[in-house]
Design a protein around this motif. Structure first.
Motif, PDB file in Angstrom:
ATOM      1  N   ILE A  73       2.197 -41.897 -23.851  1.00  0.00           N
ATOM      2  CA  ILE A  73       2.843 -43.163 -24.177  1.00  0.00           C
ATOM      3  C   ILE A  73       4.142 -43.271 -23.394  1.00  0.00           C
ATOM      4  O   ILE A  73       4.931 -42.337 -23.357  1.00  0.00           O
ATOM      5  CB  ILE A  73       3.169 -43.271 -25.689  1.00  0.00           C
ATOM      6  CG1 ILE A  73       1.909 -43.025 -26.531  1.00  0.00           C
ATOM      7  CG2 ILE A  73       3.771 -44.631 -26.019  1.00  0.00           C
ATOM      8  CD1 ILE A  73       2.195 -43.026 -28.017  1.00  0.00           C
TER       9      ILE A  73
ATOM     10  N   CYS B 290      -7.258 -47.464 -25.261  1.00  0.00           N
ATOM     11  CA  CYS B 290      -5.819 -47.234 -25.426  1.00  0.00           C
ATOM     12  C   CYS B 290      -5.051 -48.523 -25.652  1.00  0.00           C
ATOM     13  O   CYS B 290      -4.029 -48.531 -26.341  1.00  0.00           O
ATOM     14  CB  CYS B 290      -5.274 -46.510 -24.198  1.00  0.00           C
ATOM     15  SG  CYS B 290      -5.749 -44.768 -24.110  1.00  0.00           S
TER      16      CYS B 290
ATOM     17  N   MET C 205      -2.384 -49.172 -28.501  1.00  0.00           N
ATOM     18  CA  MET C 205      -1.015 -49.524 -28.148  1.00  0.00           C
ATOM     19  C   MET C 205      -0.555 -50.738 -28.940  1.00  0.00           C
ATOM     20  O   MET C 205       0.561 -50.773 -29.473  1.00  0.00           O
ATOM     21  CB  MET C 205      -0.914 -49.796 -26.648  1.00  0.00           C
ATOM     22  CG  MET C 205       0.508 -50.075 -26.171  1.00  0.00           C
ATOM     23  SD  MET C 205       0.619 -50.347 -24.389  1.00  0.00           S
ATOM     24  CE  MET C 205      -0.145 -51.967 -24.250  1.00  0.00           C
TER      25      MET C 205
ATOM     26  N   MET D 257       0.106 -47.050 -22.388  1.00  0.00           N
ATOM     27  CA  MET D 257      -0.546 -45.900 -23.003  1.00  0.00           C
ATOM     28  C   MET D 257      -1.828 -45.612 -22.234  1.00  0.00           C
ATOM     29  O   MET D 257      -2.545 -46.545 -21.856  1.00  0.00           O
ATOM     30  CB  MET D 257      -0.853 -46.175 -24.478  1.00  0.00           C
ATOM     31  CG  MET D 257      -1.511 -45.001 -25.200  1.00  0.00           C
ATOM     32  SD  MET D 257      -1.986 -45.389 -26.912  1.00  0.00           S
ATOM     33  CE  MET D 257      -0.372 -45.563 -27.658  1.00  0.00           C
TER      34      MET D 257
END
Length: 260
Positions: A2, A51, A55, A71
């Motif tokens: 991240i 992802c 996120m 991310m």
């Protein structure tokens, strides 16, 4: 992995661990005043097919002063600190006789004029591979003081200057020491020869606790702008194939950090 800008790292950890099933948390960050840029990696017990969805879910949990910028999935032995190839720091400086209450938390300040030409000449001395022992605090935890500065420039603006530096790595308070030395040069209080001599000395002569010829720049102006990593198009390809891993591809304790 991240990439975030946030002022509440512990809050972000709590949300990830409770909502996303995260464990084994690693981060590479620099806090300055109330703002920091961070790269964080974690292992999750949950399958993460998308992802972007995660996120957005994470963003909705967070307060307004925490922003998740990106991310992505990375190899299991990726480490936010030790997999980095370089970092980019900016230091914001205001030249003004009085403190500005609206900018004082996000910039350093000098009262008198400083020479941009002299500071750029001094900054050029830092470029390349050097032993930066004299440009870091005593008791620095980094065992290797030899770093490579790839770029160092100083850009003027309407309020003062922005110092931009990119390097392979930085020791504790190293950027603030370099900026402090450049300001001393720009004010006419330090010669270019002294900087060259300090770089040549390296750890052959430790700096001691006496005044080194400059004052370290205050923390408020320093920002970590970017952390550079190699491309990870395939999360199945290990970042560090030469170290020891467990059955999941995660690095064994100490194999990547050098710690026992």
């Amino acid at each position: 992995m991240i990439n975030t800008q946030n002022a509440r790292n512990n809050f972000l950890k709590m949300q990830c661990c409770t909502q996303l099933g995260c464990c084994h948390w690693h981060e590479d960050c620099y806090h300055t005043a109330d703002l920091s840029c961070q790269v964080i990696n974690f292992y999750s017990h949950k399958l993460v097919p998308d992802c972007s969805t995660m996120m957005h879910s994470l963003t909705r949990m967070l307060p307004d002063d925490v922003s998740v910028l990106s991310m992505q999935r990375v190899p299991p032995d990726f480490h936010a600190r030790f997999s980095a190839m370089g970092k980019v720091y900016h230091y914001h400086l205001i030249v003004a006789p009085k403190v500005d209450p609206f900018t004082r938390w996000y910039s350093g300040r000098v009262q008198g004029p400083v020479s941009l030409s002299l500071m750029r000449q001094a900054a050029h001395l830092f470029i390349g591979q050097h032993d930066f022992t004299h440009f870091a605090n005593l008791g620095n935890p980094d065992p290797n003081p030899v770093k490579t500065i790839r770029h160092f420039d100083i850009l003027p603006n309407e309020h003062g200057f922005v110092f931009q530096v990119e390097g392979s790595g930085f020791m504790y308070k190293m950027v603030r020491h370099m900026v402090g030395a450049l300001l001393a040069v720009g004010a006419g209080n330090l010669s270019l020869d002294v900087i060259a001599q300090k770089l040549a000395l390296g750890k052959t002569q430790m700096p001691g606790e006496k005044y080194r010829g400059w004052s370290i720049a205050v923390a408020q102006g320093l920002f970590l702008m970017d952390v550079k990593y190699p491309m990870h198009d395939d999360p199945g390809v290990l970042c560090h194939p030469d170290i020891e891993h467990d059955s999941f591809g995660r690095p064994l304790v100490g194999s990547i950090t050098g710690e026992e």
